[in-house]
Design a protein around this motif. Structure first.
Motif, PDB file in Angstrom:
ATOM      1  N   ILE A  46       0.863  -1.178   0.000  1.00 40.67           N
ATOM      2  CA  ILE A  46       0.000   0.000   0.000  1.00 40.67           C
ATOM      3  C   ILE A  46       0.901   1.229   0.000  1.00 40.67           C
ATOM      4  O   ILE A  46       1.823   1.327   0.809  1.00 40.67           O
ATOM      5  CB  ILE A  46      -0.935  -0.004   1.219  1.00 40.67           C
ATOM      6  CG1 ILE A  46      -1.920  -1.167   1.126  1.00 40.67           C
ATOM      7  CG2 ILE A  46      -1.688   1.317   1.344  1.00 40.67           C
ATOM      8  CD1 ILE A  46      -2.780  -1.346   2.368  1.00 40.67           C
ATOM      9  N   ARG A  47       0.620   2.182  -0.892  1.00 41.57           N
ATOM     10  CA  ARG A  47       1.448   3.378  -1.013  1.00 41.57           C
ATOM     11  C   ARG A  47       0.584   4.632  -1.007  1.00 41.57           C
ATOM     12  O   ARG A  47      -0.312   4.786  -1.841  1.00 41.57           O
ATOM     13  CB  ARG A  47       2.271   3.336  -2.308  1.00 41.57           C
ATOM     14  CG  ARG A  47       3.365   2.290  -2.308  1.00 41.57           C
ATOM     15  CD  ARG A  47       4.504   2.713  -1.360  1.00 41.57           C
ATOM     16  NE  ARG A  47       5.529   1.672  -1.259  1.00 41.57           N
ATOM     17  CZ  ARG A  47       5.566   0.765  -0.308  1.00 41.57           C
ATOM     18  NH1 ARG A  47       4.605   0.740   0.616  1.00 41.57           N
ATOM     19  NH2 ARG A  47       6.530  -0.130  -0.243  1.00 41.57           N
ATOM     20  N   GLY A  48       0.859   5.522  -0.055  1.00 40.98           N
ATOM     21  CA  GLY A  48       0.236   6.842  -0.019  1.00 40.98           C
ATOM     22  C   GLY A  48      -1.269   6.836   0.102  1.00 40.98           C
ATOM     23  O   GLY A  48      -1.942   7.747  -0.406  1.00 40.98           O
ATOM     24  N   LEU A  49      -1.823   5.842   0.782  1.00 43.19           N
ATOM     25  CA  LEU A  49      -3.282   5.725   0.852  1.00 43.19           C
ATOM     26  C   LEU A  49      -3.872   6.856   1.695  1.00 43.19           C
ATOM     27  O   LEU A  49      -3.459   7.082   2.842  1.00 43.19           O
ATOM     28  CB  LEU A  49      -3.678   4.372   1.442  1.00 43.19           C
ATOM     29  CG  LEU A  49      -5.068   3.863   1.034  1.00 43.19           C
ATOM     30  CD1 LEU A  49      -5.092   3.549  -0.455  1.00 43.19           C
ATOM     31  CD2 LEU A  49      -5.447   2.628   1.826  1.00 43.19           C
ATOM     32  N   GLY A  57      -1.779   9.420   3.718  1.00 39.06           N
ATOM     33  CA  GLY A  57      -0.546   8.951   3.106  1.00 39.06           C
ATOM     34  C   GLY A  57       0.039   7.714   3.757  1.00 39.06           C
ATOM     35  O   GLY A  57       1.244   7.652   4.006  1.00 39.06           O
ATOM     36  N   VAL A  58      -0.792   6.704   4.007  1.00 41.32           N
ATOM     37  CA  VAL A  58      -0.339   5.503   4.716  1.00 41.32           C
ATOM     38  C   VAL A  58       0.399   4.562   3.762  1.00 41.32           C
ATOM     39  O   VAL A  58      -0.074   4.276   2.656  1.00 41.32           O
ATOM     40  CB  VAL A  58      -1.535   4.772   5.359  1.00 41.32           C
ATOM     41  CG1 VAL A  58      -1.115   3.421   5.902  1.00 41.32           C
ATOM     42  CG2 VAL A  58      -2.127   5.627   6.465  1.00 41.32           C
ATOM     43  N   THR A  75      -2.253   3.920  -3.890  1.00 35.24           N
ATOM     44  CA  THR A  75      -2.416   2.678  -4.639  1.00 35.24           C
ATOM     45  C   THR A  75      -2.387   1.478  -3.690  1.00 35.24           C
ATOM     46  O   THR A  75      -1.776   1.521  -2.624  1.00 35.24           O
ATOM     47  CB  THR A  75      -1.303   2.499  -5.685  1.00 35.24           C
ATOM     48  OG1 THR A  75      -0.035   2.462  -5.024  1.00 35.24           O
ATOM     49  CG2 THR A  75      -1.336   3.615  -6.707  1.00 35.24           C
ATOM     50  N   ILE A  76      -3.055   0.420  -4.115  1.00 40.89           N
ATOM     51  CA  ILE A  76      -3.055  -0.861  -3.413  1.00 40.89           C
ATOM     52  C   ILE A  76      -2.547  -1.910  -4.389  1.00 40.89           C
ATOM     53  O   ILE A  76      -3.152  -2.118  -5.448  1.00 40.89           O
ATOM     54  CB  ILE A  76      -4.462  -1.233  -2.908  1.00 40.89           C
ATOM     55  CG1 ILE A  76      -4.994  -0.169  -1.948  1.00 40.89           C
ATOM     56  CG2 ILE A  76      -4.440  -2.601  -2.228  1.00 40.89           C
ATOM     57  CD1 ILE A  76      -6.455  -0.370  -1.572  1.00 40.89           C
ATOM     58  N   GLU A  77      -1.452  -2.554  -4.051  1.00 42.56           N
ATOM     59  CA  GLU A  77      -0.884  -3.574  -4.927  1.00 42.56           C
ATOM     60  C   GLU A  77      -0.996  -4.940  -4.256  1.00 42.56           C
ATOM     61  O   GLU A  77      -0.531  -5.134  -3.137  1.00 42.56           O
ATOM     62  CB  GLU A  77       0.586  -3.256  -5.215  1.00 42.56           C
ATOM     63  CG  GLU A  77       1.245  -4.203  -6.198  1.00 42.56           C
ATOM     64  CD  GLU A  77       2.676  -3.816  -6.498  1.00 42.56           C
ATOM     65  OE1 GLU A  77       3.570  -4.664  -6.261  1.00 42.56           O
ATOM     66  OE2 GLU A  77       2.909  -2.667  -6.936  1.00 42.56           O
ATOM     67  N   VAL A  78      -1.636  -5.881  -4.955  1.00 43.74           N
ATOM     68  CA  VAL A  78      -1.814  -7.235  -4.439  1.00 43.74           C
ATOM     69  C   VAL A  78      -1.235  -8.207  -5.460  1.00 43.74           C
ATOM     70  O   VAL A  78      -1.668  -8.230  -6.621  1.00 43.74           O
ATOM     71  CB  VAL A  78      -3.298  -7.555  -4.183  1.00 43.74           C
ATOM     72  CG1 VAL A  78      -3.443  -8.947  -3.579  1.00 43.74           C
ATOM     73  CG2 VAL A  78      -3.937  -6.515  -3.277  1.00 43.74           C
ATOM     74  N   GLY A  79      -0.253  -8.983  -5.029  1.00 41.35           N
ATOM     75  CA  GLY A  79       0.345  -9.958  -5.923  1.00 41.35           C
ATOM     76  C   GLY A  79       0.963  -9.356  -7.168  1.00 41.35           C
ATOM     77  O   GLY A  79       0.933  -9.974  -8.241  1.00 41.35           O
ATOM     78  N   GLY A  80       1.500  -8.142  -7.040  1.00 41.50           N
ATOM     79  CA  GLY A  80       2.150  -7.489  -8.164  1.00 41.50           C
ATOM     80  C   GLY A  80       1.239  -6.697  -9.067  1.00 41.50           C
ATOM     81  O   GLY A  80       1.711  -6.034 -10.004  1.00 41.50           O
ATOM     82  N   VAL A  81      -0.077  -6.723  -8.836  1.00 45.86           N
ATOM     83  CA  VAL A  81      -1.043  -5.963  -9.637  1.00 45.86           C
ATOM     84  C   VAL A  81      -1.486  -4.743  -8.839  1.00 45.86           C
ATOM     85  O   VAL A  81      -1.913  -4.870  -7.686  1.00 45.86           O
ATOM     86  CB  VAL A  81      -2.263  -6.828 -10.015  1.00 45.86           C
ATOM     87  CG1 VAL A  81      -3.243  -6.019 -10.857  1.00 45.86           C
ATOM     88  CG2 VAL A  81      -1.823  -8.079 -10.747  1.00 45.86           C
ATOM     89  N   SER A  82      -1.376  -3.561  -9.450  1.00 40.50           N
ATOM     90  CA  SER A  82      -1.678  -2.307  -8.761  1.00 40.50           C
ATOM     91  C   SER A  82      -3.105  -1.860  -9.053  1.00 40.50           C
ATOM     92  O   SER A  82      -3.590  -1.976 -10.188  1.00 40.50           O
ATOM     93  CB  SER A  82      -0.694  -1.218  -9.199  1.00 40.50           C
ATOM     94  OG  SER A  82      -0.928  -0.027  -8.482  1.00 40.50           O
ATOM     95  N   TYR A  83      -3.770  -1.345  -8.009  1.00 42.84           N
ATOM     96  CA  TYR A  83      -5.145  -0.858  -8.130  1.00 42.84           C
ATOM     97  C   TYR A  83      -5.239   0.533  -7.511  1.00 42.84           C
ATOM     98  O   TYR A  83      -4.690   0.777  -6.427  1.00 42.84           O
ATOM     99  CB  TYR A  83      -6.131  -1.775  -7.401  1.00 42.84           C
ATOM    100  CG  TYR A  83      -6.098  -3.218  -7.833  1.00 42.84           C
ATOM    101  CD1 TYR A  83      -6.976  -3.701  -8.801  1.00 42.84           C
ATOM    102  CD2 TYR A  83      -5.184  -4.114  -7.253  1.00 42.84           C
ATOM    103  CE1 TYR A  83      -6.955  -5.035  -9.183  1.00 42.84           C
ATOM    104  CE2 TYR A  83      -5.162  -5.443  -7.639  1.00 42.84           C
ATOM    105  CZ  TYR A  83      -6.041  -5.892  -8.596  1.00 42.84           C
ATOM    106  OH  TYR A  83      -6.019  -7.219  -8.979  1.00 42.84           O
TER     107      TYR A  83
END
Length: 575
Positions: free
Chosen positions: A8-11, A23-24, A61-69
């Motif tokens: 998780i980046r900058g949530l 910005g979590v 962004t939320i990245e799960v298993g290498g896929v970013s959302y």
């Protein structure tokens, strides 16, 4: 380095003008347990709901298993491999274990559900989580720990790679919690990325590889768990140096209760000379806060929580201002019930006493047993000079004990009935004349209640379900604060849960005024240390189903509360 299962980046997420997440960043590699800590309102629940698709984030962004959302819907979250096990489980009691595991993803053959195939796969999943139940067992007949494992098995059936556990041991006994910890360790070795949300630092010390602490929506601390001390974690949660907890407020630990099992008998710490807490008049104007400090006036002396009903030594007062202690209004000695006890406490006339402890400490069970919603196996309860044994709520009400429960919609409110009927339900008969409802008197009493509690809109015919959460709580509170209904003891469970700041202050004012003007003994449970400090004259620390300490006066601070509960070792079996 192990590949991240979750990144998780900058949530960021805001509700109106309030920023719940700011910005979590959070990274959880595969095959690791990452503890997520923080007191109530820190942002943990918001983060989980963004991850599960309930809330769309404003940024990040939320990245799960290498896929970013950029955002996830609930369906997308499941498809991405995220499984969240909330405190309130989503299993259906009437269905079997296998039916629950495959609910919404049933296997069919020739147009019919292939139950045999589902049960075979379910058996393998249950074995994977070491569940001691059969695929054909009804979930409603299983203990809570087994239901939780069914929920985890359901997550694994959907090929989850990221598992979020939200307060997973809150409703479990000590033995069940140990068994769940073993399952978490097994799942870690199976390669899952696990986010473990808890207030119990002993669980963090046992399970976590890394730890992140949220405070006010930001990451306040992140580090590997190796080498971290409990003191460092508590200081990160509270945001300051760990205060020295008074001896009476320290956790006694397992097997260290004094004789009789009543917890320590406390003396109130010194208050500032000549100052005590006064409440605004019931329904009157003035401060909207629950209590204010003023130079010498009416004192509300503290009472000790010992089971013999004795009161604590009063705080030091200036010469010539000594006053006799208020008589006890509620006295509890040796109270026991499923999952708690023995408990002893005393609440004086006009006193507001808080119960504070971690989730699962037994606060709600104590209140519900006093109200007759749960059976007591031992102990005595006195209201004034009367011994009462409420086996059901009607008997508690007849004895002068009322409860405002935490889940108002499920346990207290009648959404389809009018606001007036909801507020005056227990008062209809006392107000009636010759067996006929006195609608004019009811309207007069309702108008007075609406003014006193600040109900908005003050429309007696509006269905209760149309009001906001805070105003619904005011309607429930109004049942026990109106002029037609007198209660000696008011019990409140999470009195301002889910209400806005303005409603919170008004509810505090009403409760404080009820105690000050009518002498009502108020015993309330809250998981919010800020609320405890704002509303309570004294606070009893609850752990493992027992009262293990007390804070009052100048020693009653948010940091002292957090330090006290994290310093406490709960006894086995509490929930």
């Amino acid at each position: 380095m192990t590949a991240p299962g979750l990144s998780i980046r900058g949530l960021t997420k805001s509700f109106g003008g309030v920023r719940a997440l700011d910005g979590v960043d959070l990274t959880v590699p595969m095959g690791q347990v990452h503890a997520l800590l923080g007191h109530n309102g820190a942002g943990k629940s918001t983060l989980i709901k963004c991850l599960g698709g309930a809330y769309p984030p404003d940024a990040g962004t939320i990245e799960v298993g290498g896929v970013s959302y950029a955002r996830l819907s609930p369906r997308e979250s499941i498809a991405a491999g995220v499984a969240i096990i909330f405190q309130t489980l989503s299993v259906v009691d009437a269905l079997t274990v296998a039916e629950n595991i495959f609910l919404g993803q049933e296997w069919t053959r020739y147009g019919r559900i292939d139950r045999r195939a589902q049960e075979e796969v379910a058996a393998g999943l249950l074995e994977r989580v070491a569940a001691k139940c059969s695929p054909r067992d009804r979930v409603g007949e299983l203990p809570m720990a087994q239901r939780q494992l069914v929920e985890i098995a359901k997550a694994l059936s959907r090929s989850a790679s990221v598992l979020v556990l939200d307060e997973p041991t809150a409703a479990l006994s000590g033995t069940e919690a140990d068994a769940l910890a073993e399952r978490v360790e097994d799942l870690r070795t199976q390669g899952l990325a696990i986010v473990y949300v808890t207030h119990l630092l002993s669980e963090v010390e046992r399970l976590a590889d890394e730890v992140t602490v949220l405070r006010d929506g930001r990451v306040a601390h992140h580090a590997p768990m190796a080498g971290r001390t409990r003191r460092e974690l508590v200081e990160s949660i509270t945001g300051g140096p760990l205060e020295s907890t008074p001896r009476r407020a320290r956790g006694l630990g397992r097997g260290h209760a004094p004789p009789g099992g009543e917890g320590p008998t406390a003396e109130a710490p010194d208050r500032p000379p000549g100052r005590e807490r006064l409440a605004a008049p019931l329904g009157g104007e003035g401060s909207s806060a629950g209590a204010v400090d003023r130079p010498s006036g009416r004192e509300c002396p503290p009472a000790a929580h010992g089971g013999d009903g004795s009161t604590a030594d009063a705080a030091d007062r200036p010469p010539g201002r000594e006053r006799p202690p208020a008589p006890p209004r509620l006295t509890v000695h040796g109270l026991r019930g499923p999952g708690f006890g023995p408990v002893g406490l005393t609440v004086a006339e006009g006193e507001r006493v808080g119960l504070y402890g971690l989730i699962g400490s037994g606060r709600t069970r104590i209140l519900e047993t006093l109200y007759g919603r749960r059976p007591a196996s031992a102990g005595t309860v006195r209201v004034g000079d009367r011994t009462v044994t409420p086996a059901r709520p009607a008997e508690a009400l007849a004895a002068g004990i009322a409860l405002v429960p935490a889940d108002r919609r499920a346990q207290a409110l009648f959404p389809s009935l009018s606001a007036q009927d909801n507020a005056l339900l227990p008062s209809v008969r006392p107000l009636a004349r010759y067996g006929v409802r006195a609608l004019g008197a009811e309207r007069r009493v309702f108008d007075a209640v609406a003014t006193a509690v600040g109900l908005r809109p003050a429309r007696p015919g509006l269905p209760a379900g149309a009001f906001s959460g805070g105003n619904q709580q005011k309607l429930v509170l109004g049942r026990w604060t109106n002029e037609a209904r007198h209660v000696d003891v008011l019990l409140l469970d999470e009195p301002t849960q889910g209400v806005d700041v303005g409603a919170r202050q008004e509810i505090h004012r009403v409760v404080s005024s009820l105690a000050a003007e009518r002498g009502t003994a108020v015993l309330f449970a809250s998981s919010d240390p800020e609320e405890i400090v704002a509303l309570a004259d004294r606070c009893l620390i609850v752990a493992g189903g027992q009262v293990v300490g007390e804070l009052s006066g100048a020693g009653l601070t948010e940091q002292a509360l957090l330090s006290a509960v994290h310093d406490t070792v709960p006894a086995e079996g509490a929930a």
